[in-house]
Motif scaffolding. Structure first.
Motif, PDB file in Angstrom:
ATOM      1  N   LEU A 176       0.838  -1.200   0.000  1.00  0.00           N
ATOM      2  CA  LEU A 176       0.000   0.000   0.000  1.00  0.00           C
ATOM      3  C   LEU A 176       0.875   1.254   0.000  1.00  0.00           C
ATOM      4  CD1 LEU A 176      -3.066   0.572   0.275  1.00  0.00           C
ATOM      5  CD2 LEU A 176      -2.647   1.008   2.672  1.00  0.00           C
ATOM      6  N   LEU A 177       2.020   1.156   0.687  1.00  0.00           N
ATOM      7  CA  LEU A 177       2.891   2.325   0.826  1.00  0.00           C
ATOM      8  C   LEU A 177       3.909   2.445  -0.306  1.00  0.00           C
ATOM      9  CD1 LEU A 177       3.529   2.362   4.677  1.00  0.00           C
ATOM     10  CD2 LEU A 177       1.924   3.719   3.364  1.00  0.00           C
ATOM     11  N   ALA A 178       3.818   1.555  -1.306  1.00  0.00           N
ATOM     12  CA  ALA A 178       4.765   1.623  -2.430  1.00  0.00           C
ATOM     13  C   ALA A 178       4.814   3.018  -3.068  1.00  0.00           C
ATOM     14  CB  ALA A 178       4.427   0.560  -3.472  1.00  0.00           C
ATOM     15  N   PRO A 179       3.641   3.650  -3.336  1.00  0.00           N
ATOM     16  CA  PRO A 179       3.741   4.986  -3.937  1.00  0.00           C
ATOM     17  C   PRO A 179       4.397   6.008  -3.016  1.00  0.00           C
ATOM     18  CG  PRO A 179       1.436   4.404  -3.525  1.00  0.00           C
ATOM     19  CD  PRO A 179       2.249   3.177  -3.286  1.00  0.00           C
ATOM     20  N   ILE A 182       8.139   5.525  -3.412  1.00  0.00           N
ATOM     21  CA  ILE A 182       8.615   6.059  -4.697  1.00  0.00           C
ATOM     22  C   ILE A 182       8.658   7.588  -4.646  1.00  0.00           C
ATOM     23  CG2 ILE A 182       8.031   6.336  -7.136  1.00  0.00           C
ATOM     24  CD1 ILE A 182       6.831   3.518  -7.052  1.00  0.00           C
ATOM     25  N   ARG A 186      12.081   9.845  -4.638  1.00  0.00           N
ATOM     26  CA  ARG A 186      12.369  10.729  -5.778  1.00  0.00           C
ATOM     27  C   ARG A 186      12.399  12.186  -5.336  1.00  0.00           C
ATOM     28  NH1 ARG A 186      14.416   7.984 -10.286  1.00  0.00           N
ATOM     29  NH2 ARG A 186      14.511   6.053  -9.118  1.00  0.00           N
ATOM     30  N   MET A 197      14.785  17.693 -12.404  1.00  0.00           N
ATOM     31  CA  MET A 197      13.359  18.022 -12.326  1.00  0.00           C
ATOM     32  C   MET A 197      12.972  18.602 -10.962  1.00  0.00           C
ATOM     33  SD  MET A 197      10.430  15.233 -12.998  1.00  0.00           S
ATOM     34  CE  MET A 197       9.858  15.021 -11.335  1.00  0.00           C
ATOM     35  N   PRO A 201       6.034  18.232  -7.610  1.00  0.00           N
ATOM     36  CA  PRO A 201       4.977  17.268  -7.984  1.00  0.00           C
ATOM     37  C   PRO A 201       4.982  16.028  -7.089  1.00  0.00           C
ATOM     38  CG  PRO A 201       6.098  18.060  -9.940  1.00  0.00           C
ATOM     39  CD  PRO A 201       6.852  18.614  -8.775  1.00  0.00           C
ATOM     40  N   TRP A 202       6.170  15.600  -6.670  1.00  0.00           N
ATOM     41  CA  TRP A 202       6.239  14.431  -5.775  1.00  0.00           C
ATOM     42  C   TRP A 202       5.603  14.754  -4.431  1.00  0.00           C
ATOM     43  CZ3 TRP A 202       6.783  10.191  -8.130  1.00  0.00           C
ATOM     44  CH2 TRP A 202       7.644  10.043  -9.216  1.00  0.00           C
ATOM     45  N   LEU A 205       1.950  14.583  -4.842  1.00  0.00           N
ATOM     46  CA  LEU A 205       1.461  13.203  -4.870  1.00  0.00           C
ATOM     47  C   LEU A 205       1.385  12.635  -3.446  1.00  0.00           C
ATOM     48  CD1 LEU A 205       0.640  11.027  -6.972  1.00  0.00           C
ATOM     49  CD2 LEU A 205       2.936  10.113  -6.761  1.00  0.00           C
ATOM     50  N   ILE A 208      -1.628  14.096  -1.789  1.00  0.00           N
ATOM     51  CA  ILE A 208      -2.875  13.454  -2.215  1.00  0.00           C
ATOM     52  C   ILE A 208      -3.043  12.116  -1.504  1.00  0.00           C
ATOM     53  CG2 ILE A 208      -4.022  12.360  -4.190  1.00  0.00           C
ATOM     54  CD1 ILE A 208      -2.781  14.635  -5.912  1.00  0.00           C
ATOM     55  N   PHE A 209      -1.957  11.347  -1.448  1.00  0.00           N
ATOM     56  CA  PHE A 209      -2.005  10.050  -0.770  1.00  0.00           C
ATOM     57  C   PHE A 209      -2.453  10.231   0.687  1.00  0.00           C
ATOM     58  CE2 PHE A 209      -0.334   6.558   1.707  1.00  0.00           C
ATOM     59  CZ  PHE A 209      -0.542   5.448   0.899  1.00  0.00           C
ATOM     60  N   VAL A 212      -6.164  11.301   0.911  1.00  0.00           N
ATOM     61  CA  VAL A 212      -7.071  10.205   0.583  1.00  0.00           C
ATOM     62  C   VAL A 212      -7.171   9.236   1.760  1.00  0.00           C
ATOM     63  CG1 VAL A 212      -7.270   8.121  -0.832  1.00  0.00           C
ATOM     64  CG2 VAL A 212      -6.829  10.307  -1.923  1.00  0.00           C
ATOM     65  N   TYR A 213      -6.021   8.860   2.334  1.00  0.00           N
ATOM     66  CA  TYR A 213      -6.075   7.856   3.396  1.00  0.00           C
ATOM     67  C   TYR A 213      -6.576   8.415   4.717  1.00  0.00           C
ATOM     68  CZ  TYR A 213      -4.817   4.232   0.368  1.00  0.00           C
ATOM     69  OH  TYR A 213      -4.893   3.327  -0.652  1.00  0.00           O
TER      70      TYR A 213
ATOM     71  N   ASN B 171      -5.976   2.666  -3.899  1.00  0.00           N
ATOM     72  CA  ASN B 171      -4.540   2.820  -4.104  1.00  0.00           C
ATOM     73  C   ASN B 171      -4.114   2.630  -5.558  1.00  0.00           C
ATOM     74  OD1 ASN B 171      -2.300   3.540  -2.608  1.00  0.00           O
ATOM     75  ND2 ASN B 171      -1.545   1.461  -2.517  1.00  0.00           N
ATOM     76  N   ALA B 178       2.367   7.112  -9.495  1.00  0.00           N
ATOM     77  CA  ALA B 178       3.719   7.155  -8.931  1.00  0.00           C
ATOM     78  C   ALA B 178       4.698   6.396  -9.828  1.00  0.00           C
ATOM     79  CB  ALA B 178       3.728   6.575  -7.519  1.00  0.00           C
TER      80      ALA B 178
END
Lengths: 228, 259
Positions: A176-179, A182, A186, A197, A201-202, A205, A208-209, A212-213, B171, B178
């Motif tokens: 679940l925490l993979a994103p 990443i 990064r 870069m 944006p990271w 992201l 947002i994660f 959402v959670y 997810n 990502a």
């Protein structure tokens, strides 16, 4: 249903309770933190520090260490509640489930941020990392930690009463925490100026994660407390 | 409690003994016909692709399996939400059956994707966004099945699974975004998993017939898995009723003697 304090009042109450327990028991400082530093050492043994691999991989190794430590912190945080039917007591206390959830998340976020602060020092000393782009680094650390705590509290509570929780929680939580891994890795690479870069944006992201959670957790904590 | 009693009582007399029915037989027949068409057109009649060559024949299998897997996961997510709302056994069984079918199709997708990769790229695995997302997703749903396998009170187990079903589907777009950005820095997208708009007649026919076959097999499996799950629940109810009955029989003469 809830007390005069409302959701936020309940959240503060639960967070204060968790932090007080942590201050007295010192599991984080006494066990999780030494484990995290040990992992940093193990990475250095596995990836020869003289060949520069360690330096190149620092952001990723840092966040993997944080994830492993987060699993331990979560297990501790919810093992406390699962003992002696405290989850039932919390349910009967009249506090709002969303308040309990947000309280757990707040305490976890504070504990993990403190752990990360010490780990940053560890990385600076052990891996010879120089930190640039400090505002981005702060934003990424805060948002990633909120996301880890937000998603982790849902699965921590779910796994707490299962006998196989030690093996189940990492299996459920880490994919679940993979994103988060990443995006945080990064984003940190950008702030250490390894990539041209922009890193924002990271951070977005990660935001947002987390959002959402936190929203999902606030809604799901009621059935979780009542039935799971 | 009363609902389970009513259900178990009603199933005791005309209890279904299998998972097949007229409907599933017809559905299975259609699935076989489309599978046969897909095999004949996909392997023999359709020409090799201008760019992909004969590897396009793997894609005839890859697209249906991935579509079927996503369909199954969407059913799991919807059922999870519906379970938390309605709290009925139907949604719980539908969600968990679909998760199992989804994991099966996803595992096949990853294997045939890797085989395609070996032929096209020379390596089984590339950190391509779709492959990577699929791998993460597969492990998330394996976690779902692991929780499902833990014996617990049906309501507790159903709630746990429903929560995981919802959390996991939310997810998917985040993981994909990502991974997309992560790999986007290094390489462009590949065509794996998309239907090329310039595909010719027999190729397109092979693709659509295999897609229909894949979805029919998925639905057919899902219905059977759902019914098997339903029967398993009834069997465990029956076992419980029998055990209760035995304990009652043991205790009734004893109370007379001992008292």
């Amino acid at each position: 249903m809830s007390q005069p304090g409302g959701v936020l009042g309940d959240a503060l109450l639960v967070a204060r309770k968790d932090l007080l327990l942590e201050r007295r028991a010192k599991i984080g400082i006494g066990q999780v933190l030494p484990f995290a530093i040990l992992v940093l050492l193990l990475f250095a043994f596995a990836l020869d520090p003289d060949r520069g691999i360690l330096k190149l991989a620092t952001p990723g190794l840092f966040w993997v260490t944080v994830l492993f430590s987060a699993v331990l912190t979560l297990q501790r945080s919810f093992a406390l509640e699962a003992e002696d039917g405290i989850l039932e007591a919390l349910r009967l206390s009249g506090m709002s489930p969303a308040g309990i959830y947000l309280g757990k998340v707040t305490a976890l976020t504070i504990e993990l941020l403190l752990l990360e602060a010490v780990l940053v020092l560890g990385v600076a000393v052990l891996y010879d990392t120089k930190f640039l782009g400090i505002p981005l680094l702060f934003a990424i650390a805060l948002l990633a930690t909120l996301g880890i705590a937000g998603a982790g509290a849902v699965y921590g509570a779910l796994a707490a009463r299962l006998r196989s929780r030690e093996t189940l929680l990492p299996l459920l939580l880490l994919p679940l925490l993979a994103p988060v891994l990443i995006a945080a890795t990064r984003g940190c690479e950008v702030s250490l100026e390894r990539e041209a870069m922009s890193g924002w944006p990271w951070a977005a992201l990660l935001g947002i994660f987390a959002l959402v959670y936190l929203t999902l957790g606030s809604f799901l904590f009621r059935p979780l407390l009542e039935d799971a | 409690m009363t609902t389970t009693k009513i259900q178990s009582a009603s199933t005791v007399s005309p209890a279904p003994t299998g998972t097949g029915s007229r409907g599933t037989k017809v559905l299975g027949g259609f699935a076989l016909v489309f599978l046969a068409i897909a095999v004949v057109y996909g392997l023999f009649i359709s020409p090799p692709d201008a760019q992909l060559g004969n590897t396009i024949r793997i894609i005839y299998m890859h697209v249906p399996t991935v579509m079927a897997a996503y369909l199954a996961f969407i059913i799991t997510a919807v059922s999870s939400g519906m379970y938390l709302w309605k709290r009925t056994e139907f949604w719980d069984l539908l969600g968990s059956s679909a998760a199992e079918i989804g994991v099966l199709f996803f595992a096949v997708t990853i294997v045939d994707g890797a085989l395609w990769g070996k032929v096209t790229w020379g390596v089984f695995w590339r950190w391509e966004p779709r492959l990577t997302t699929s791998a993460v997703l597969l492990i998330m749903y394996i976690g779902y099945l692991a929780v499902r396998a833990i014996p617990a009170d049906p309501r507790t187990r159903a709630t746990r699974c429903a929560i995981i079903g919802i959390v996991a589907i939310v997810n998917v777009p985040i993981v994909h975004k990502a991974v997309d950005w992560w790999r986007g820095l290094h390489q462009g997208k590949t065509v794996l998993g998309t239907i090329d708009p310039e595909m010719g007649g027999t190729q397109l026919f092979a693709m659509y017939s295999s897609l229909i076959a894949g979805l029919l097999v998925c639905v057919w499996l899902l219905i059977h898995r759902f019914r098997a799950g339903f029967l398993a629940e009834r069997a465990s109810d029956l076992g419980l009723d029998q055990a209760l009955e035995e304990r009652r029989l043991e205790s009734s003469p004893a109370t007379g003697e001992d008292a």
